[in-house]
Design a protein around this motif. Structure first.
Motif, PDB file in Angstrom:
ATOM      1  N   HIS A   9      10.898  35.088 -72.042  1.00  0.00           N
ATOM      2  CA  HIS A   9      10.789  34.641 -70.653  1.00  0.00           C
ATOM      3  C   HIS A   9       9.802  35.521 -69.887  1.00  0.00           C
ATOM      4  N   ALA A  10       9.940  36.843 -70.080  1.00  0.00           N
ATOM      5  CA  ALA A  10       9.057  37.766 -69.364  1.00  0.00           C
ATOM      6  C   ALA A  10       7.605  37.571 -69.787  1.00  0.00           C
ATOM      7  N   PHE A  11       7.377  37.401 -71.093  1.00  0.00           N
ATOM      8  CA  PHE A  11       6.013  37.196 -71.576  1.00  0.00           C
ATOM      9  C   PHE A  11       5.428  35.906 -71.014  1.00  0.00           C
ATOM     10  N   CYS A  12       6.243  34.846 -70.995  1.00  0.00           N
ATOM     11  CA  CYS A  12       5.759  33.572 -70.465  1.00  0.00           C
ATOM     12  C   CYS A  12       5.436  33.680 -68.982  1.00  0.00           C
ATOM     13  N   PHE A  13       6.258  34.447 -68.251  1.00  0.00           N
ATOM     14  CA  PHE A  13       5.986  34.612 -66.825  1.00  0.00           C
ATOM     15  C   PHE A  13       4.650  35.319 -66.604  1.00  0.00           C
ATOM     16  N   VAL A  14       4.426  36.413 -67.344  1.00  0.00           N
ATOM     17  CA  VAL A  14       3.160  37.142 -67.220  1.00  0.00           C
ATOM     18  C   VAL A  14       1.997  36.227 -67.606  1.00  0.00           C
ATOM     19  N   PHE A  15       2.196  35.436 -68.677  1.00  0.00           N
ATOM     20  CA  PHE A  15       1.149  34.522 -69.119  1.00  0.00           C
ATOM     21  C   PHE A  15       0.827  33.502 -68.033  1.00  0.00           C
ATOM     22  N   LEU A  16       1.858  32.998 -67.338  1.00  0.00           N
ATOM     23  CA  LEU A  16       1.632  32.013 -66.284  1.00  0.00           C
ATOM     24  C   LEU A  16       0.936  32.646 -65.075  1.00  0.00           C
ATOM     25  N   CYS A  17       1.259  33.917 -64.794  1.00  0.00           N
ATOM     26  CA  CYS A  17       0.543  34.600 -63.713  1.00  0.00           C
ATOM     27  C   CYS A  17      -0.944  34.714 -64.036  1.00  0.00           C
ATOM     28  N   VAL A  18      -1.238  35.046 -65.289  1.00  0.00           N
ATOM     29  CA  VAL A  18      -2.638  35.128 -65.719  1.00  0.00           C
ATOM     30  C   VAL A  18      -3.293  33.756 -65.646  1.00  0.00           C
ATOM     31  N   LEU A  19      -2.545  32.716 -66.054  1.00  0.00           N
ATOM     32  CA  LEU A  19      -3.089  31.356 -66.057  1.00  0.00           C
ATOM     33  C   LEU A  19      -3.411  30.896 -64.642  1.00  0.00           C
ATOM     34  N   MET A  22      -6.532  32.625 -63.400  1.00  0.00           N
ATOM     35  CA  MET A  22      -7.760  32.162 -64.058  1.00  0.00           C
ATOM     36  C   MET A  22      -8.160  30.778 -63.560  1.00  0.00           C
ATOM     37  N   LEU A  23      -7.216  29.844 -63.542  1.00  0.00           N
ATOM     38  CA  LEU A  23      -7.540  28.481 -63.121  1.00  0.00           C
ATOM     39  C   LEU A  23      -7.719  28.390 -61.614  1.00  0.00           C
ATOM     40  N   GLY A  24      -7.016  29.253 -60.873  1.00  0.00           N
ATOM     41  CA  GLY A  24      -7.152  29.238 -59.423  1.00  0.00           C
ATOM     42  C   GLY A  24      -8.547  29.583 -58.954  1.00  0.00           C
ATOM     43  N   ILE A  25      -9.249  30.377 -59.752  1.00  0.00           N
ATOM     44  CA  ILE A  25     -10.634  30.731 -59.406  1.00  0.00           C
ATOM     45  C   ILE A  25     -11.484  29.475 -59.233  1.00  0.00           C
ATOM     46  N   PHE A  26     -11.339  28.514 -60.143  1.00  0.00           N
ATOM     47  CA  PHE A  26     -12.198  27.331 -60.117  1.00  0.00           C
ATOM     48  C   PHE A  26     -11.720  26.300 -59.106  1.00  0.00           C
ATOM     49  N   VAL A  27     -10.416  26.271 -58.823  1.00  0.00           N
ATOM     50  CA  VAL A  27      -9.871  25.277 -57.890  1.00  0.00           C
ATOM     51  C   VAL A  27      -9.947  25.767 -56.455  1.00  0.00           C
ATOM     52  N   VAL A  28      -9.686  27.059 -56.243  1.00  0.00           N
ATOM     53  CA  VAL A  28      -9.489  27.594 -54.898  1.00  0.00           C
ATOM     54  C   VAL A  28     -10.676  28.418 -54.403  1.00  0.00           C
ATOM     55  N   TYR A  29     -11.167  29.335 -55.241  1.00  0.00           N
ATOM     56  CA  TYR A  29     -12.145  30.316 -54.764  1.00  0.00           C
ATOM     57  C   TYR A  29     -13.598  29.883 -54.951  1.00  0.00           C
ATOM     58  N   LEU A  30     -13.907  29.269 -56.071  1.00  0.00           N
ATOM     59  CA  LEU A  30     -15.289  28.823 -56.298  1.00  0.00           C
ATOM     60  C   LEU A  30     -15.765  27.842 -55.230  1.00  0.00           C
ATOM     61  N   PRO A  31     -14.961  26.827 -54.840  1.00  0.00           N
ATOM     62  CA  PRO A  31     -15.416  25.901 -53.800  1.00  0.00           C
ATOM     63  C   PRO A  31     -15.594  26.562 -52.433  1.00  0.00           C
ATOM     64  N   ALA A  32     -14.996  27.742 -52.238  1.00  0.00           N
ATOM     65  CA  ALA A  32     -15.099  28.418 -50.938  1.00  0.00           C
ATOM     66  C   ALA A  32     -16.395  29.193 -50.781  1.00  0.00           C
ATOM     67  N   LEU A  33     -17.111  29.458 -51.861  1.00  0.00           N
ATOM     68  CA  LEU A  33     -18.323  30.276 -51.780  1.00  0.00           C
ATOM     69  C   LEU A  33     -19.365  29.716 -50.801  1.00  0.00           C
ATOM     70  N   PRO A  34     -19.578  28.381 -50.727  1.00  0.00           N
ATOM     71  CA  PRO A  34     -20.553  27.873 -49.746  1.00  0.00           C
ATOM     72  C   PRO A  34     -20.216  28.194 -48.298  1.00  0.00           C
ATOM     73  N   LEU A  35     -18.942  28.513 -47.991  1.00  0.00           N
ATOM     74  CA  LEU A  35     -18.571  28.872 -46.627  1.00  0.00           C
ATOM     75  C   LEU A  35     -19.282  30.133 -46.153  1.00  0.00           C
ATOM     76  N   LEU A  36     -19.744  30.958 -47.100  1.00  0.00           N
ATOM     77  CA  LEU A  36     -20.476  32.166 -46.722  1.00  0.00           C
ATOM     78  C   LEU A  36     -21.736  31.835 -45.938  1.00  0.00           C
ATOM     79  N   ALA A  37     -22.301  30.672 -46.218  1.00  0.00           N
ATOM     80  CA  ALA A  37     -23.521  30.272 -45.505  1.00  0.00           C
ATOM     81  C   ALA A  37     -23.209  29.790 -44.087  1.00  0.00           C
ATOM     82  N   VAL A  38     -21.927  29.535 -43.801  1.00  0.00           N
ATOM     83  CA  VAL A  38     -21.530  29.015 -42.499  1.00  0.00           C
ATOM     84  C   VAL A  38     -20.899  30.090 -41.634  1.00  0.00           C
TER      85      VAL A  38
END
Length: 408
Positions: A9-19, A22-38
């Motif tokens: 259970h503990a290993f799966c939890f840590v794995f999900l935190c890593v997941l 990793m995936l949040g970068i492309f869904v949440v943070y990458l699309p926000a980069l153009p806001l720097l120009a605004v």
């Protein structure tokens, strides 16, 4: 036993935190980069909001004693046995949600806070002893109950910014990364602090003056350092490195930092030896935080006095922790949380559902969509490039400076 959970259970939890990181970068943070120009303000607000939801999602598993179970009862109006049954039924639909809820019931870590209270959303410098590698994760449970966890910035080792996913997100959230060589760190360190001042951000910056976590190897190094400088030998803390502390206070005291919070953490029952202990399920049964708050205007102005202040606090921590581990608690009255456990549970569950949806949606797109796979590949290349050339935080500061100079 409380504090222990099956290693899978503990290993799966840590794995999900890593997941999620990793995936949040492309869904949440990458699309926000153009806001720097605004607008840097819009960009920062978005990043801090999403980082705050991730902090709350991680915190869902680590403060879950009987009071949290009672809060769950009040929230859902069902009994404890029914709650367990529901949790296992939900597991058939979503193993991710079930895992987090089971960990909420199994970890049973109790957070105890004594001493002063951290004012709501007050800008401050937090100095804390570094007993385990995961102290900063447990601190999120404390900050979430006293204010806006989005304000938290952590000073970390420079190597951590290179971790795919989590390291990239921490760059974008304006965490401070240091190589522990002041000659190479000073320019970047001061530029980040000046950015916080110029953007009038009420940040709460966490610093571990010891520079590393307490273990047998680091204690030997600390004892050697003490012997060379004719200092006392410590058994519960390491001797602090004071340069970073006085640079923080010296710079930020003219910004919106109102106080320095001296935080002492202790684990009276079981003390995890490292990150591996968390992965295999050896989670602290209790985490005790003792808070002392000092107003920034009461601090000395000269560098040597600031460094001596830090050394004195660590000498006090040694005495405080000696008594703590004898008695199993700090000798101070407990502090009442600003947010109730019911409020915290509602927010944690919202953040949990949000991030599970992000993971499930992203994995689905990876499976069915070739263009999304290309987005992830190109996004990874972009963040690797940022990391090689100084980090996302450098790009954020450069964008702010260009906008500020053009409007001057």
């Amino acid at each position: 036993m409380a504090g222990q959970v099956h290693w899978l259970h503990a290993f799966c939890f840590v794995f999900l935190c890593v997941l999620t990181s990793m995936l949040g970068i492309f869904v949440v943070y990458l699309p926000a980069l153009p806001l720097l120009a605004v607008s840097n303000k819009l960009f920062d607000n978005w990043n801090e909001m999403m980082m705050g939801t991730w902090f709350h999602m991680v915190a869902v598993r680590s403060n879950c004693g009987p009071n949290m179970i009672r809060a769950t009862y009040r929230l859902f109006c069902i009994g404890r046995d029914d709650l367990v049954t529901v949790s296992y039924r939900v597991s058939l639909v979503s193993c991710c949600i079930c895992l987090f809820l089971v960990l909420e019931l199994v970890y049973r870590m109790k957070v105890v806070v004594t001493g002063d209270r951290i004012p709501w959303n007050e800008g401050c410098v937090i100095v804390m002893n570094h007993r385990t590698q995961m102290d900063w994760v447990l601190l999120w449970n404390l900050l979430a109950r006293f204010g806006d966890i989005r304000c938290c910035k952590i000073i970390l080792k420079n190597s951590l910014k290179q971790i795919p996913g989590a390291g990239w997100a921490m760059q974008q959230a304006m965490f401070l990364f240091l190589s522990r060589k002041w000659e190479s760190d000073s320019r970047h360190f001061n530029s980040v602090l000046n950015y916080f001042i110029e953007t009038d951000k009420p940040v709460q910056i966490l610093l571990f003056p010891e520079g590393t976590d307490f273990c047998e190897e680091t204690k030997v190094s600390s004892d050697k350092f003490a012997k060379q400088r004719d200092l006392p030998t410590y058994h519960y803390v390491l001797h602090p490195r004071t340069r970073g502390f006085f640079e923080l206070v010296k710079t930020l005291r003219y910004g919106n930092i109102k106080s320095v919070v001296d935080l002492t953490v202790g684990y009276p029952v079981n003390i995890p030896s490292g990150f591996r202990s968390f992965v295999i399920g050896n989670f602290p049964e209790q985490a005790h935080f003792n808070i002392k708050r000092y107003l920034i205007e009461d601090f000395p102005k000269d560098d040597e006095s600031l460094q001596e202040w830090c050394r004195q606090r660590w000498s006090e921590k040694e005495d405080i922790l000696r008594v703590f581990y004898d008695r199993g608690q700090f000798d101070q009255p407990q502090v009442k949380f600003v947010r109730s456990e019911t409020q915290m549970l509602r927010k944690m569950l919202f953040c949990l559902i949000l991030w599970v949806a992000i993971v499930v949606g992203s994995l689905f797109l990876l499976y069915v969509s070739s263009w999304w796979r290309w987005v992830c590949i190109l996004g990874s290349a972009i963040y690797v490039g940022f990391t090689v050339f100084g980090g996302v935080e450098k790009t954020i500061i450069d964008a702010h400076n260009r906008r500020h100079s053009s409007s001057a």
